[in-house]
Design a protein around this motif. Structure first.
Motif, mmCIF file in Angstrom:
data_model
loop_
_atom_site.group_PDB
_atom_site.id
_atom_site.type_symbol
_atom_site.label_atom_id
_atom_site.label_comp_id
_atom_site.label_asym_id
_atom_site.label_seq_id
_atom_site.Cartn_x
_atom_site.Cartn_y
_atom_site.Cartn_z
ATOM 1 N N THR A 34 0.963 -0.937 -0.056
ATOM 2 C CA THR A 34 0.065 0.050 -0.003
ATOM 3 C C THR A 34 0.699 1.312 0.093
ATOM 4 N N PHE A 35 1.778 1.288 0.831
ATOM 5 C CA PHE A 35 2.782 2.549 0.964
ATOM 6 C C PHE A 35 3.498 2.611 -0.318
ATOM 7 N N HIS A 36 3.925 1.401 -1.223
ATOM 8 C CA HIS A 36 4.772 1.396 -2.312
ATOM 9 C C HIS A 36 3.813 1.968 -3.510
ATOM 10 N N SER A 37 2.464 1.749 -3.340
ATOM 11 C CA SER A 37 1.513 2.144 -4.306
ATOM 12 C C SER A 37 1.191 3.666 -4.136
ATOM 13 N N ILE A 41 1.835 7.068 -6.585
ATOM 14 C CA ILE A 41 0.864 7.929 -6.782
ATOM 15 C C ILE A 41 1.209 9.488 -6.529
ATOM 16 N N VAL A 42 2.072 9.694 -5.246
ATOM 17 C CA VAL A 42 2.534 10.795 -4.985
ATOM 18 C C VAL A 42 3.447 11.320 -5.952
ATOM 19 N N LEU A 43 4.356 10.480 -6.574
ATOM 20 C CA LEU A 43 5.398 10.882 -7.484
ATOM 21 C C LEU A 43 4.867 11.421 -8.919
ATOM 22 N N ASN A 44 3.887 10.769 -9.175
ATOM 23 C CA ASN A 44 3.062 11.026 -10.450
ATOM 24 C C ASN A 44 2.433 12.277 -10.234
ATOM 25 N N ARG A 45 1.868 12.621 -9.008
ATOM 26 C CA ARG A 45 1.024 13.923 -9.015
ATOM 27 C C ARG A 45 2.007 15.171 -9.036
ATOM 28 N N GLN A 48 7.030 15.494 -12.646
ATOM 29 C CA GLN A 48 6.930 15.129 -14.005
ATOM 30 C C GLN A 48 7.789 13.909 -14.501
ATOM 31 N N HIS A 49 8.822 13.809 -14.001
ATOM 32 C CA HIS A 49 9.843 12.730 -14.392
ATOM 33 C C HIS A 49 10.024 11.911 -12.975
ATOM 34 N N GLU A 50 8.744 10.738 -12.837
ATOM 35 C CA GLU A 50 8.740 9.898 -11.809
ATOM 36 C C GLU A 50 10.128 9.130 -11.902
ATOM 37 N N ASN A 51 10.672 8.717 -13.375
ATOM 38 C CA ASN A 51 11.707 7.830 -13.484
ATOM 39 C C ASN A 51 13.062 8.242 -12.577
ATOM 40 N N ASP A 52 13.211 9.558 -12.649
ATOM 41 C CA ASP A 52 14.337 10.165 -11.897
ATOM 42 C C ASP A 52 14.277 9.908 -10.467
ATOM 43 N N ILE A 53 13.376 9.915 -9.613
ATOM 44 C CA ILE A 53 13.089 9.550 -8.326
ATOM 45 C C ILE A 53 12.182 8.436 -7.979
ATOM 46 N N CYS A 57 10.624 4.425 -4.056
ATOM 47 C CA CYS A 57 9.501 3.829 -3.492
ATOM 48 C C CYS A 57 9.810 2.535 -2.803
ATOM 49 N N PRO A 58 10.635 1.744 -3.530
ATOM 50 C CA PRO A 58 11.038 0.537 -2.683
ATOM 51 C C PRO A 58 11.436 0.507 -1.459
ATOM 52 N N TYR A 59 12.093 1.816 -1.255
ATOM 53 C CA TYR A 59 12.760 2.058 0.259
ATOM 54 C C TYR A 59 11.823 2.592 1.020
ATOM 55 N N VAL A 60 10.666 3.014 0.439
ATOM 56 C CA VAL A 60 9.371 3.449 1.310
ATOM 57 C C VAL A 60 8.922 2.271 1.795
#
Length: 153
Positions: A34-37, A41-45, A48-53, A57-60
């Protein structure tokens, strides 16, 4: 003699620690996923470049497992303290039996409520017998040899 609440509380705390451990370590645990998802969601919102950071999410997810694991250790420490107090109140045999019976009962209850486990009707019959046994054990009055000697003198 009053019911030994500390031994029963230690059993409930043991079951709680076990459930938290299941949340921390089980591959099917809903908490890390759930926290990974939510992280994605937060990064997409906001980025703009979610791939950079997106590597974060796996660390979260791992962080939530670590927090659950530390909570499990903390609840286990409370359980041991309560268990020792319960054994001091009613003796080691009664305290251990009460704690074990409470742990069994609360583990099943948590399994039904939080992990959607199925429990057969025969389990409820057994749980009723365990509750009756807990009541009988908690109402036992211990006597020592010194008590018997003072009564005869």
């Amino acid at each position: 003699m009053p019911i030994n609440k500390r031994a029963i509380i230690s059993g409930a705390l043991g079951a709680t620690a076990s459930s938290i451990g299941k949340l921390a370590l089980s591959p099917e645990s809903p908490v890390p996923s759930t926290f990974h998802s939510y992280c994605h969601i937060v990064l997409n919102r906001y980025y703009q470049h979610e791939n950079d950071i997106g590597w974060i999410c796996p660390y979260v997810s791992l962080g939530t497992r670590v927090v659950c694991f530390l909570c499990m250790i903390g609840v286990n420490l409370l359980m041991v303290s309560s268990f020792l107090d319960g054994m001091n109140e009613s003796g080691s045999v009664v305290g251990t039996a009460l704690s074990t019976a409470a742990n069994f009962s609360f583990s099943a209850l948590y399994g039904i409520l939080f992990f959607e486990e199925q429990v057969p009707i025969s389990w409820f019959f057994g749980a009723t017998l365990i509750a009756l046994g807990m009541y009988l054990l908690s109402s036992v009055t211990l006597t020592t040899d010194d008590d018997d000697k003072t009564k005869t003198d």
